[in-house]
Design a protein around this motif. Structure first.
Motif, PDB file in Angstrom:
ATOM      1  N   GLY A 264       0.836  -1.196   0.000  1.00 44.12           N
ATOM      2  CA  GLY A 264       0.000   0.000   0.000  1.00 44.12           C
ATOM      3  C   GLY A 264       0.866   1.238   0.000  1.00 44.12           C
ATOM      4  N   ARG A 265       0.432   2.264   0.713  1.00 44.76           N
ATOM      5  CA  ARG A 265       1.170   3.526   0.789  1.00 44.76           C
ATOM      6  C   ARG A 265       2.224   3.461   1.895  1.00 44.76           C
ATOM      7  NH1 ARG A 265      -2.806   8.021   2.272  1.00 44.76           N
ATOM      8  NH2 ARG A 265      -0.819   9.146   2.428  1.00 44.76           N
ATOM      9  N   THR A 266       3.321   4.158   1.667  1.00 48.33           N
ATOM     10  CA  THR A 266       4.352   4.268   2.708  1.00 48.33           C
ATOM     11  C   THR A 266       4.770   5.720   2.928  1.00 48.33           C
ATOM     12  OG1 THR A 266       6.127   3.911   1.090  1.00 48.33           O
ATOM     13  CG2 THR A 266       5.271   1.960   2.239  1.00 48.33           C
ATOM     14  N   ASP A 267       4.007   6.662   2.367  1.00 47.82           N
ATOM     15  CA  ASP A 267       4.397   8.066   2.443  1.00 47.82           C
ATOM     16  C   ASP A 267       3.691   8.833   3.556  1.00 47.82           C
ATOM     17  OD1 ASP A 267       1.909   7.890   1.297  1.00 47.82           O
ATOM     18  OD2 ASP A 267       2.295   9.346  -0.306  1.00 47.82           O
ATOM     19  N   ALA A 268       2.902   8.147   4.382  1.00 37.43           N
ATOM     20  CA  ALA A 268       2.178   8.802   5.469  1.00 37.43           C
ATOM     21  C   ALA A 268       3.077   8.900   6.714  1.00 37.43           C
ATOM     22  CB  ALA A 268       0.909   8.025   5.794  1.00 37.43           C
ATOM     23  N   PRO A 269       2.696   9.750   7.681  1.00 37.82           N
ATOM     24  CA  PRO A 269       3.479   9.847   8.918  1.00 37.82           C
ATOM     25  C   PRO A 269       3.513   8.542   9.717  1.00 37.82           C
ATOM     26  CG  PRO A 269       2.067  11.767   8.666  1.00 37.82           C
ATOM     27  CD  PRO A 269       1.656  10.797   7.607  1.00 37.82           C
ATOM     28  N   ALA A 270       2.464   7.729   9.598  1.00 32.55           N
ATOM     29  CA  ALA A 270       2.430   6.434  10.300  1.00 32.55           C
ATOM     30  C   ALA A 270       1.973   5.357   9.327  1.00 32.55           C
ATOM     31  CB  ALA A 270       1.496   6.502  11.490  1.00 32.55           C
TER      32      ALA A 270
ATOM     33  N   VAL B  52       9.259  -3.057   2.209  1.00 37.06           N
ATOM     34  CA  VAL B  52       8.466  -2.035   2.905  1.00 37.06           C
ATOM     35  C   VAL B  52       9.074  -1.697   4.270  1.00 37.06           C
ATOM     36  CG1 VAL B  52       6.206  -1.463   3.847  1.00 37.06           C
ATOM     37  CG2 VAL B  52       6.371  -2.694   1.667  1.00 37.06           C
ATOM     38  N   LEU B  53       9.200  -2.695   5.147  1.00 39.01           N
ATOM     39  CA  LEU B  53       9.752  -2.412   6.474  1.00 39.01           C
ATOM     40  C   LEU B  53      11.216  -2.004   6.377  1.00 39.01           C
ATOM     41  CD1 LEU B  53       9.348  -2.372   9.546  1.00 39.01           C
ATOM     42  CD2 LEU B  53      10.008  -4.795   9.572  1.00 39.01           C
TER      43      LEU B  53
ATOM     44  N   ASP C 200      15.068   4.671   5.618  1.00 36.10           N
ATOM     45  CA  ASP C 200      14.783   6.090   5.408  1.00 36.10           C
ATOM     46  C   ASP C 200      14.641   6.869   6.715  1.00 36.10           C
ATOM     47  OD1 ASP C 200      14.847   5.627   2.711  1.00 36.10           O
ATOM     48  OD2 ASP C 200      12.665   5.561   2.457  1.00 36.10           O
ATOM     49  N   GLY C 201      14.878   6.217   7.848  1.00 35.14           N
ATOM     50  CA  GLY C 201      14.864   6.938   9.114  1.00 35.14           C
ATOM     51  C   GLY C 201      13.589   6.820   9.927  1.00 35.14           C
ATOM     52  N   ALA C 202      12.603   6.035   9.460  1.00 34.03           N
ATOM     53  CA  ALA C 202      11.382   5.821  10.241  1.00 34.03           C
ATOM     54  C   ALA C 202      11.691   4.914  11.427  1.00 34.03           C
ATOM     55  CB  ALA C 202      10.294   5.217   9.365  1.00 34.03           C
ATOM     56  N   ARG C 203      10.802   4.937  12.438  1.00 31.30           N
ATOM     57  CA  ARG C 203      11.007   4.156  13.654  1.00 31.30           C
ATOM     58  C   ARG C 203       9.821   3.222  13.886  1.00 31.30           C
ATOM     59  NH1 ARG C 203      10.548   6.415  18.149  1.00 31.30           N
ATOM     60  NH2 ARG C 203       9.255   8.143  17.418  1.00 31.30           N
ATOM     61  N   VAL C 204      10.109   2.008  14.281  1.00 28.82           N
ATOM     62  CA  VAL C 204       9.061   1.089  14.725  1.00 28.82           C
ATOM     63  C   VAL C 204       8.708   1.452  16.163  1.00 28.82           C
ATOM     64  CG1 VAL C 204       8.442  -1.295  15.206  1.00 28.82           C
ATOM     65  CG2 VAL C 204       9.822  -0.761  13.200  1.00 28.82           C
ATOM     66  N   THR C 205       7.424   1.714  16.416  1.00 30.86           N
ATOM     67  CA  THR C 205       7.007   2.141  17.754  1.00 30.86           C
ATOM     68  C   THR C 205       6.094   1.137  18.448  1.00 30.86           C
ATOM     69  OG1 THR C 205       5.167   3.396  16.793  1.00 30.86           O
ATOM     70  CG2 THR C 205       7.238   4.580  17.163  1.00 30.86           C
ATOM     71  N   GLY C 206       5.734   0.048  17.770  1.00 24.94           N
ATOM     72  CA  GLY C 206       4.897  -0.954  18.411  1.00 24.94           C
ATOM     73  C   GLY C 206       4.516  -2.050  17.443  1.00 24.94           C
ATOM     74  N   PHE C 207       3.768  -3.025  17.972  1.00 30.84           N
ATOM     75  CA  PHE C 207       3.272  -4.137  17.160  1.00 30.84           C
ATOM     76  C   PHE C 207       1.789  -4.265  17.477  1.00 30.84           C
ATOM     77  CE2 PHE C 207       2.937  -8.653  15.841  1.00 30.84           C
ATOM     78  CZ  PHE C 207       3.503  -8.534  14.582  1.00 30.84           C
ATOM     79  N   TYR C 208       0.956  -3.963  16.501  1.00 33.62           N
ATOM     80  CA  TYR C 208      -0.486  -3.827  16.725  1.00 33.62           C
ATOM     81  C   TYR C 208      -1.236  -5.133  16.451  1.00 33.62           C
ATOM     82  CZ  TYR C 208      -5.304  -2.321  16.013  1.00 33.62           C
ATOM     83  OH  TYR C 208      -6.668  -2.209  16.077  1.00 33.62           O
ATOM     84  N   ASP C 209      -2.133  -5.478  17.362  1.00 32.07           N
ATOM     85  CA  ASP C 209      -3.077  -6.577  17.165  1.00 32.07           C
ATOM     86  C   ASP C 209      -2.362  -7.891  16.836  1.00 32.07           C
ATOM     87  OD1 ASP C 209      -5.677  -7.607  17.116  1.00 32.07           O
ATOM     88  OD2 ASP C 209      -5.866  -7.323  14.955  1.00 32.07           O
TER      89      ASP C 209
ATOM     90  N   TYR D 180       3.472  -4.274  12.327  1.00 29.31           N
ATOM     91  CA  TYR D 180       4.345  -3.264  12.902  1.00 29.31           C
ATOM     92  C   TYR D 180       3.727  -1.883  12.737  1.00 29.31           C
ATOM     93  CZ  TYR D 180       8.017  -6.845  12.839  1.00 29.31           C
ATOM     94  OH  TYR D 180       8.730  -7.988  13.037  1.00 29.31           O
ATOM     95  N   ILE D 181       3.873  -1.067  13.759  1.00 30.76           N
ATOM     96  CA  ILE D 181       3.530   0.353  13.683  1.00 30.76           C
ATOM     97  C   ILE D 181       4.832   1.091  13.427  1.00 30.76           C
ATOM     98  CG2 ILE D 181       2.536   2.339  14.857  1.00 30.76           C
ATOM     99  CD1 ILE D 181       1.109   0.323  16.718  1.00 30.76           C
ATOM    100  N   VAL D 182       4.893   1.792  12.301  1.00 31.81           N
ATOM    101  CA  VAL D 182       6.115   2.492  11.912  1.00 31.81           C
ATOM    102  C   VAL D 182       5.784   3.975  11.755  1.00 31.81           C
ATOM    103  CG1 VAL D 182       8.058   2.543  10.316  1.00 31.81           C
ATOM    104  CG2 VAL D 182       6.787   0.410  10.634  1.00 31.81           C
TER     105      VAL D 182
END
Length: 256
Positions: free
Chosen positions: A194-200, A230-231, A237-246, A250-252
């Motif tokens: 899907g998309r990867t250009d969003a803040p989350a 994707v991950l 690119d400098g994004a951070r994993v902040t959790g693992f949902y459900d 991964y929440i990035v």
């Protein structure tokens, strides 16, 4: 359960046999040898076992890592399923590290294995900070055979507030940031980018990659490459994993 450091050849032999039952490696492909455990322990590194009713049910081996005096790298941990054995080993490992003035523990794991991701992020509060394609090269044990050995480097910052909460067994928040978009989702067993250009961004992983490797290796390969793209791309690119949902994705989050 009793978790303690190990020092004797007999104890290391029991760990070797436990790991052999877990990974079922090809001859000569053991994840660690008795001799290496002996050397690491003698040099002041971490070798510990978990015992239940006097029987070895889990073990962990780690070594001091760069930066010197600040970090332990947990090379291998194996445990019988259930009973909180893995969690008990990690708490013992954390206490061992803190007693020596260390700040972080690192380890690698397969990002496609849901239960490991949930354990590492939600139960312990570790965070994946680097994607490592084909890190161990070709592996032919019963768990990894037929797949590339991509790993992520998990970093456990031992004094951070969410790690302290995890050590107290407090449940991790299940929050998904507002406006999060699916960067990779499960479409009937196949990865759908899907998309990867969003803040989350949410990055899904398959329900059971180990069974998929055996029953549908083509799908397992598609997941490997999709998560790598994707991950791995987001982390690069400098994004951070902040959790693992459900227990599934991964929440990035991108830095603001």
């Amino acid at each position: 359960m009793v978790v303690r450091e190990l020092h004797s050849i007999e104890e290391f032999g029991a760990v070797f046999r436990l790991f052999d039952r877990i990974w079922r490696p090809q001859p000569g492909g053991a994840p660690i040898t008795v001799e290496m455990m002996r050397a690491l322990s003698h040099a002041g590194n971490y070798v510990a076992g978990a015992y239940l009713g006097g029987r070895l049910v889990g073990a962990s081996v780690g070594f001091l890592a760069a930066p010197a005096g600040r970090s332990l790298h947990s090379h291998i941990t194996g445990a019988a399923t259930g009973g909180g054995i893995g969690f008990a080993l990690k708490l013992h490992q954390r206490a061992w590290a803190l007693d020596r003035g260390l700040e972080t523990i690192t380890w690698t794991y397969d990002p496609l294995v849901r239960r490991n991701a949930h354990f590492n992020l939600a139960k312990l509060g570790a965070r994946p900070e680097e994607y490592l394609p084909c890190f161990y090269g070709s592996m032919d044990d019963a768990i990894n055979a037929g797949d590339e050995s991509d790993r992520v480097l998990a970093v456990w910052r031992l004094r951070e507030s969410h790690v302290l909460a995890a050590a107290r067994r407090e449940p991790a928040p299940g929050r998904v940031p507002p406006g999060a978009v699916p960067g990779l989702r499960d479409g009937g067993g196949r990865p759908l980018p899907g998309r990867t250009d969003a803040p989350a961004v949410l990055v899904a992983v398959p329900e059971d990659i180990e069974t998929m490797r055996a029953e549908d290796p083509r799908a397992a390969r598609e997941w490997r490459l999709a998560v790598r793209d994707v991950l791995g791309g987001l982390l690069r690119d400098g994004a951070r994993v902040t959790g693992f949902y459900d227990r599934s994705c991964y929440i990035v989050e991108r830095p603001r």
